[in-house]
Motif scaffolding. Structure first.
Motif, PDB file in Angstrom:
ATOM      1  N   PRO A 111      10.576   5.611   2.627  1.00 41.26           N
ATOM      2  CA  PRO A 111      11.007   4.425   3.370  1.00 41.26           C
ATOM      3  C   PRO A 111      11.897   4.743   4.570  1.00 41.26           C
ATOM      4  O   PRO A 111      11.881   4.036   5.567  1.00 41.26           O
ATOM      5  CB  PRO A 111      11.772   3.606   2.329  1.00 41.26           C
ATOM      6  N   ALA A 112      12.640   5.834   4.510  1.00 42.40           N
ATOM      7  CA  ALA A 112      13.519   6.191   5.629  1.00 42.40           C
ATOM      8  C   ALA A 112      12.723   6.704   6.837  1.00 42.40           C
ATOM      9  O   ALA A 112      13.235   6.734   7.946  1.00 42.40           O
ATOM     10  CB  ALA A 112      14.515   7.255   5.178  1.00 42.40           C
ATOM     11  N   ASP A 113      11.463   7.108   6.597  1.00 45.28           N
ATOM     12  CA  ASP A 113      10.649   7.678   7.676  1.00 45.28           C
ATOM     13  C   ASP A 113       9.414   6.824   7.971  1.00 45.28           C
ATOM     14  O   ASP A 113       8.406   7.333   8.432  1.00 45.28           O
ATOM     15  CB  ASP A 113      10.226   9.100   7.293  1.00 45.28           C
ATOM     16  N   GLU A 114       9.484   5.545   7.686  1.00 39.08           N
ATOM     17  CA  GLU A 114       8.358   4.639   7.912  1.00 39.08           C
ATOM     18  C   GLU A 114       8.823   3.469   8.760  1.00 39.08           C
ATOM     19  O   GLU A 114       9.404   2.514   8.255  1.00 39.08           O
ATOM     20  CB  GLU A 114       7.787   4.158   6.574  1.00 39.08           C
ATOM     21  N   PRO A 115       8.568   3.538  10.072  1.00 43.80           N
ATOM     22  CA  PRO A 115       9.031   2.455  10.947  1.00 43.80           C
ATOM     23  C   PRO A 115       8.301   1.150  10.664  1.00 43.80           C
ATOM     24  O   PRO A 115       7.164   1.147  10.197  1.00 43.80           O
ATOM     25  CB  PRO A 115       8.708   2.968  12.351  1.00 43.80           C
ATOM     26  N   ASP A 116       8.974   0.059  10.933  1.00 40.06           N
ATOM     27  CA  ASP A 116       8.353  -1.257  10.812  1.00 40.06           C
ATOM     28  C   ASP A 116       7.471  -1.501  12.025  1.00 40.06           C
ATOM     29  O   ASP A 116       7.741  -0.992  13.120  1.00 40.06           O
ATOM     30  CB  ASP A 116       9.417  -2.355  10.739  1.00 40.06           C
ATOM     31  N   GLY A 117       6.440  -2.308  11.838  1.00 39.58           N
ATOM     32  CA  GLY A 117       5.563  -2.665  12.942  1.00 39.58           C
ATOM     33  C   GLY A 117       6.283  -3.550  13.948  1.00 39.58           C
ATOM     34  O   GLY A 117       7.285  -4.198  13.633  1.00 39.58           O
ATOM     35  N   VAL A 118       5.757  -3.575  15.161  1.00 40.34           N
ATOM     36  CA  VAL A 118       6.364  -4.354  16.229  1.00 40.34           C
ATOM     37  C   VAL A 118       6.139  -5.843  16.019  1.00 40.34           C
ATOM     38  O   VAL A 118       6.977  -6.664  16.327  1.00 40.34           O
ATOM     39  CB  VAL A 118       5.790  -3.912  17.596  1.00 40.34           C
ATOM     40  N   GLY A 119       4.996  -6.208  15.486  1.00 40.58           N
ATOM     41  CA  GLY A 119       4.697  -7.615  15.276  1.00 40.58           C
ATOM     42  C   GLY A 119       3.456  -7.772  14.414  1.00 40.58           C
ATOM     43  O   GLY A 119       2.839  -6.789  14.011  1.00 40.58           O
ATOM     44  N   ALA A 136       0.833  -1.203   0.000  1.00 41.29           N
ATOM     45  CA  ALA A 136       0.000   0.000   0.000  1.00 41.29           C
ATOM     46  C   ALA A 136       0.869   1.255   0.000  1.00 41.29           C
ATOM     47  O   ALA A 136       0.626   2.196  -0.760  1.00 41.29           O
ATOM     48  CB  ALA A 136      -0.937  -0.004   1.201  1.00 41.29           C
ATOM     49  N   LEU A 137       1.889   1.270   0.858  1.00 40.12           N
ATOM     50  CA  LEU A 137       2.768   2.437   0.935  1.00 40.12           C
ATOM     51  C   LEU A 137       3.547   2.656  -0.357  1.00 40.12           C
ATOM     52  O   LEU A 137       3.929   3.783  -0.674  1.00 40.12           O
ATOM     53  CB  LEU A 137       3.732   2.305   2.116  1.00 40.12           C
ATOM     54  N   SER A 164       2.315   2.113  -3.295  1.00 38.12           N
ATOM     55  CA  SER A 164       1.350   2.317  -4.393  1.00 38.12           C
ATOM     56  C   SER A 164       1.571   3.655  -5.081  1.00 38.12           C
ATOM     57  O   SER A 164       2.127   4.598  -4.508  1.00 38.12           O
ATOM     58  CB  SER A 164      -0.083   2.247  -3.870  1.00 38.12           C
ATOM     59  N   LYS A 165       1.124   3.737  -6.299  1.00 36.40           N
ATOM     60  CA  LYS A 165       1.235   4.963  -7.090  1.00 36.40           C
ATOM     61  C   LYS A 165       0.499   6.110  -6.396  1.00 36.40           C
ATOM     62  O   LYS A 165       0.962   7.244  -6.405  1.00 36.40           O
ATOM     63  CB  LYS A 165       0.642   4.699  -8.484  1.00 36.40           C
ATOM     64  N   TYR A 166      -0.629   5.812  -5.747  1.00 36.71           N
ATOM     65  CA  TYR A 166      -1.435   6.844  -5.098  1.00 36.71           C
ATOM     66  C   TYR A 166      -0.672   7.518  -3.948  1.00 36.71           C
ATOM     67  O   TYR A 166      -0.784   8.720  -3.737  1.00 36.71           O
ATOM     68  CB  TYR A 166      -2.743   6.256  -4.578  1.00 36.71           C
ATOM     69  N   LEU A 167       0.108   6.763  -3.199  1.00 34.84           N
ATOM     70  CA  LEU A 167       0.827   7.310  -2.051  1.00 34.84           C
ATOM     71  C   LEU A 167       2.271   7.678  -2.378  1.00 34.84           C
ATOM     72  O   LEU A 167       3.054   7.996  -1.486  1.00 34.84           O
ATOM     73  CB  LEU A 167       0.800   6.308  -0.889  1.00 34.84           C
ATOM     74  N   GLU A 168       2.607   7.661  -3.660  1.00 35.09           N
ATOM     75  CA  GLU A 168       3.982   7.897  -4.104  1.00 35.09           C
ATOM     76  C   GLU A 168       4.566   9.195  -3.535  1.00 35.09           C
ATOM     77  O   GLU A 168       5.708   9.217  -3.055  1.00 35.09           O
ATOM     78  CB  GLU A 168       4.021   7.935  -5.636  1.00 35.09           C
ATOM     79  N   SER A 169       3.794  10.279  -3.517  1.00 30.50           N
ATOM     80  CA  SER A 169       4.326  11.559  -3.045  1.00 30.50           C
ATOM     81  C   SER A 169       4.531  11.580  -1.527  1.00 30.50           C
ATOM     82  O   SER A 169       5.259  12.423  -1.014  1.00 30.50           O
ATOM     83  CB  SER A 169       3.396  12.703  -3.456  1.00 30.50           C
ATOM     84  N   LEU A 170       3.894  10.674  -0.793  1.00 37.62           N
ATOM     85  CA  LEU A 170       4.007  10.623   0.664  1.00 37.62           C
ATOM     86  C   LEU A 170       4.953   9.540   1.154  1.00 37.62           C
ATOM     87  O   LEU A 170       5.345   9.535   2.317  1.00 37.62           O
ATOM     88  CB  LEU A 170       2.626  10.377   1.280  1.00 37.62           C
ATOM     89  N   HIS A 171       5.309   8.628   0.262  1.00 35.58           N
ATOM     90  CA  HIS A 171       6.115   7.460   0.633  1.00 35.58           C
ATOM     91  C   HIS A 171       7.576   7.856   0.860  1.00 35.58           C
ATOM     92  O   HIS A 171       8.217   8.440   0.007  1.00 35.58           O
ATOM     93  CB  HIS A 171       6.003   6.410  -0.466  1.00 35.58           C
TER      94      HIS A 171
END
Length: 136
Positions: free
Chosen positions: A40-48, A28-29, A31-38
């Motif tokens: 990877p350096a500022d998107e933490p991974d989930g805990v579990g 989802a992150l 995706s073409k729709y969220l391209e301007s907001l994506h």
């Protein structure tokens, strides 16, 4: 519907009924729709992982599964809205009518848009009070 093809594509993948048909958060992150907001350096991974094993226990035909999941979601809402009647009473009160408006028959998988409810203004002790009414 006033939405871009990219937005509709993402929504279709996010809202797939079958869990195995839904896209992942990473997909989802990306995706073409969220391209301007994506970023990877500022998107933490989930805990579990979340545990959705209960969803696999809902068995039957597709229609039966949907009906059972609707009932389960309704009852979960009652945890926070105790004034709502139990599912069986709400279903009986509908007298065979659908509790939700029917989807238009179409080859599209895009959900219908909901029209806003009309607003009514009344006066109470000289002051204006506005509110929303629901039509049946």
């Amino acid at each position: 519907i006033n939405a871009t093809p990219e937005a509709l594509d993402l929504l279709t993948r996010l809202l797939a009924f079958a869990p195995e048909g839904r896209c992942t958060v990473s997909e989802a992150l990306s995706s073409k729709y969220l391209e301007s907001l994506h970023d990877p350096a500022d998107e933490p991974d989930g805990v579990g992982m979340l545990d959705f094993e209960w969803e696999k226990e809902v068995t039957g035909t597709s229609s039966e599964k949907k009906a059972k999941l609707r009932e389960m979601m309704y009852e979960e809402c009652r945890v926070y809205h105790s004034e709502a009647p139990p599912w069986s009473e709400a279903l009986a009160a509908s007298q065979g009518r659908a509790l939700l408006p029917p989807r238009p028959s179409s080859s599209s998988n895009i959900p219908p848009t909901l029209e806003p409810a009309p607003t009514v203004t009344t006066t109470d002790n000289g002051g204006a009070v506005s509110g929303t009414i629901m039509s049946s």
